[in-house]
Design an enzyme around this catalytic site. Structure first.
Site, PDB file in Angstrom:
ATOM      1  N   ASP A 186       0.729  -1.228  -0.118  1.00 61.93           N
ATOM      2  CA  ASP A 186       0.168  -0.197  -0.185  1.00 61.93           C
ATOM      3  C   ASP A 186       0.894   1.307   0.015  1.00 61.93           C
ATOM      4  O   ASP A 186       0.338   2.465  -0.634  1.00 61.93           O
ATOM      5  CB  ASP A 186      -1.010  -0.222   1.172  1.00 61.93           C
ATOM      6  CG  ASP A 186      -0.837   0.880   2.294  1.00 61.93           C
ATOM      7  OD1 ASP A 186      -1.336   1.926   2.076  1.00 61.93           O
ATOM      8  OD2 ASP A 186       0.079   0.645   3.283  1.00 61.93           O
TER       9      ASP A 186
ATOM     10  N   ASP B 121       5.414   0.352   3.209  1.00 65.63           N
ATOM     11  CA  ASP B 121       5.727  -1.057   4.035  1.00 65.63           C
ATOM     12  C   ASP B 121       5.010  -2.119   2.955  1.00 65.63           C
ATOM     13  O   ASP B 121       5.036  -1.741   1.790  1.00 65.63           O
ATOM     14  CB  ASP B 121       4.831  -0.916   5.308  1.00 65.63           C
ATOM     15  CG  ASP B 121       3.371  -0.749   5.067  1.00 65.63           C
ATOM     16  OD1 ASP B 121       2.960  -0.575   3.868  1.00 65.63           O
ATOM     17  OD2 ASP B 121       2.832  -0.543   6.089  1.00 65.63           O
TER      18      ASP B 121
ATOM     19  N   TYR C 141      -5.751   1.534   9.145  1.00 65.25           N
ATOM     20  CA  TYR C 141      -6.624   2.212   8.208  1.00 65.25           C
ATOM     21  C   TYR C 141      -8.264   1.918   8.537  1.00 65.25           C
ATOM     22  O   TYR C 141      -8.970   1.275   8.299  1.00 65.25           O
ATOM     23  CB  TYR C 141      -6.649   1.750   6.691  1.00 65.25           C
ATOM     24  CG  TYR C 141      -5.681   2.082   6.015  1.00 65.25           C
ATOM     25  CD1 TYR C 141      -5.447   3.194   5.384  1.00 65.25           C
ATOM     26  CD2 TYR C 141      -4.471   1.304   5.933  1.00 65.25           C
ATOM     27  CE1 TYR C 141      -4.183   3.829   4.626  1.00 65.25           C
ATOM     28  CE2 TYR C 141      -3.302   1.720   5.054  1.00 65.25           C
ATOM     29  CZ  TYR C 141      -3.333   3.021   4.680  1.00 65.25           C
ATOM     30  OH  TYR C 141      -2.162   3.540   3.981  1.00 65.25           O
TER      31      TYR C 141
END
Ligand code: NAG
Ligand code: NAG
Ligand code: NAG
Length: 492
Positions: free
Chosen positions: A83, A86, A235
């Site tokens: 994403d 990482d 998230y």
């Protein structure tokens, strides 16, 4: 008037004309090479690829990685995108990224030239993966791969990863309506993008999109609770899942024209506000603008979506009396929270899209006493794009690999560590620390990556430690693909 005076005035006249020509030439020459920026913006996605890389891979310092993803639950979850800096595959932002890549292609694909092929490849990389993740719907939907605590505890190349690759999933009893409906939106939007190009594939995507929307709608709940702390605090779905359900239904309506989806959108209109929010968590402004396309010409149907979209425009434009975002001295838009650049690209995208819808419907927006014509929205988006590409107080491009001066020490594992071509021996969990701490530029150029961007005083710290400024993410770039395609075709 003597002979000399005439000569002098003739020279002056000629000089004047010459100056005029030069000014005109200067005004006509675009500030930036949007064609180059677009190619790079798309190329970035190759650097984020997880799984088995194809022979067509152009970002060659990256190699195969995470080839056993999904094996813990006996599924094939190889592929998809890391994403950000990482190596976790967070499906919520990945799905939003996919939706925005699809919307970019739908709206601006015909302006991309030969790069439309690459944009479709980037999109398909996401879709192929979501087809794997949704294989078991309605019994099981994969919601994330990779234990973020384990991942964040190491500074490792994706190719070396030995961190926990846990597969997290949703079921009827542990649902995640926001995540499932964002996947529905991504697949429905993609089905439109692939419609004329790969009809069978498009049909497959659309079927899956429908199943995913049903799953999202029937089994209501937040993935906050179902996936828990592997997903949130990273998230979290802060603003609830109703906006995603409406967003998913709106895309399905656009893709199918089935009235039930439109009825769902209308029946849940109260969950969509005029807030100037649009990103992986909040879909409000996106829903309003998306559906405005087909409501603008019919005032009896317009409310509340078109007035909401108008409000969005008025809350963003710098000279609007109801503006509620801020701007740096250099002119960059700012909203609270990390990774400001995501707002810059998303709002620029929506501004251009809305301008085009307004143009088609011959509409203007009134922000108090300020009249907004489409050209004003385009000009605003251009000011943001040009800032991002280097027209700013630091003369710095915030796209890696674009322009003369761009971020050198981005917060990104793969970019920081030597490629396995140069350093084939594995580098363990903490073996990467020396590279992280190094004052040297990253060895691998993650071409096209847009970073979080400068601080509100237009300053930028090119430092791996300042994550909010130096980390790229897939959802910063996705709307920019559409934006750059527009300016490639309309450079000045
Ligand atoms: C813009 O960039 C492309 C390649 O990225 C290059 O081919 C082209 O010549 C550039 N255009 C200008 C005007 O420099
Ligand atoms: C998800 O978690 C965040 C952070 O704890 C919270 O603010 C938000 O309300 C939660 N969302 C839902 C839909 O439960
Ligand atoms: C709009 O109204 C504000 C005060 O309400 C005033 O300051 C401004 O000059 C006006 N702008 C235009 C373009 O008339």
């Amino acid at each position: 008037m003597g002979e000399n005076d005439t000569a002098v005035s003739k020279v002056a006249l000629l000089l004047g004309i010459l100056a005029m020509i030069l000014t005109m030439a200067k005004a006509a020459a675009p500030l930036h090479n949007y064609t180059d920026a677009l190619s790079k913006c798309i190329l970035f996605y190759e650097g984020q690829r997880s799984g088995k890389l194809p022979p067509s891979q152009r970002m060659t310092w990256r190699k195969d990685s995470a080839l056993l993803d999904g094996s813990d639950i006996k599924m094939d979850m190889v592929g998809g995108y890391y994403d950000a800096g990482d190596n976790v595959k967070f499906h919520f932002p990945m799905a939003f990224t996919t939706t925005m890549l699809a919307w970019s292609v739908i709206e601006f694909g015909n302006l991309m030239g030969s790069d439309v092929q690459h944009a479709l490849e980037a999109l398909r990389w996401g879709d192929d993966y979501f087809l794997k993740a949704t294989k078991g719907v309605p019994n099981l939907v994969v919601g994330q791969v990779g234990d973020p605590y384990s991942d964040h505890g190491c500074w490792e190349r994706p190719e070396d990863m030995d961190t926990l690759r846990t597969t997290y999933y949703l079921t009827a009893k542990k649902p995640g309506s926001e995540l499932s409906s964002e996947i529905a939106a991504a697949l429905a939007a993609s089905s439109i993008a692939f419609k004329g190009i790969a009809p069978k594939y498009s049909h497959w995507l659309l079927n899956k999109a429908k199943q995913m929307f049903d799953f999202a709608n029937k089994y209501r709940g937040s993935y906050n609770d179902s996936i828990g702390k592997a997903a949130c605090p990273f998230y979290c779905d802060y603003n609830g899942y109703m906006d995603e359900l409406v967003w998913g239904a709106a895309w399905l309506y656009k893709a199918t024209k089935i009235p039930e989806y439109w009825n769902f959108v209308k029946a849940n209109a109260q969950f969509v506000s005029y807030a100037n929010d649009f990103g992986w968590d909040s879909k409000h402004a996106g829903v309003n603008i998306l559906v405005s396309k087909w409501l603008m010409k019919d005032p009896s149907q317009a409310s509340p979506f078109v007035p909401n979209a108008d409000n969005f425009v008025c809350s963003v434009l710098p000279d609007s009396p109801t503006n509620s975002v801020s701007f740096s001295k250099g002119g960059l838009l700012f909203k609270d929270g990390p990774s400001n650049m995501q707002h810059v690209t998303a709002f620029s995208f929506l501004s251009i899209v809305y301008a085009r819808y307004m143009e088609a419907a011959k509409k203007v927006v009134h922000c108090g006493n300020v009249t907004v014509r489409p050209s004003k929205l385009i000009k605003f988006a251009k000011s943001q794009v040009d800032y991002v590409l280097g027209s700013n107080p630091l003369r710095m491009s915030y796209m890696v690999g674009y322009g003369k001066k761009f971020p050198q020490k981005i917060h990104h594992r793969g970019s920081t560590l030597p490629s396995i071509i140069k350093h084939p021996k594995p580098i363990g969990c903490r073996g990467g620390d020396q590279y992280f701490k190094s004052p040297k530029p990253n060895p691998n150029i993650l071409t096209g990556a847009l970073v979080g961007g400068p601080a509100e005083d237009d300053s930028f710290q090119d430092s791996r430690y300042i994550v909010t400024q130096s980390e790229p993410t897939t959802y910063i770039n996705a709307p920019f693909v559409g934006v750059l395609a527009y300016f490639k075709a309309n450079p000045s």
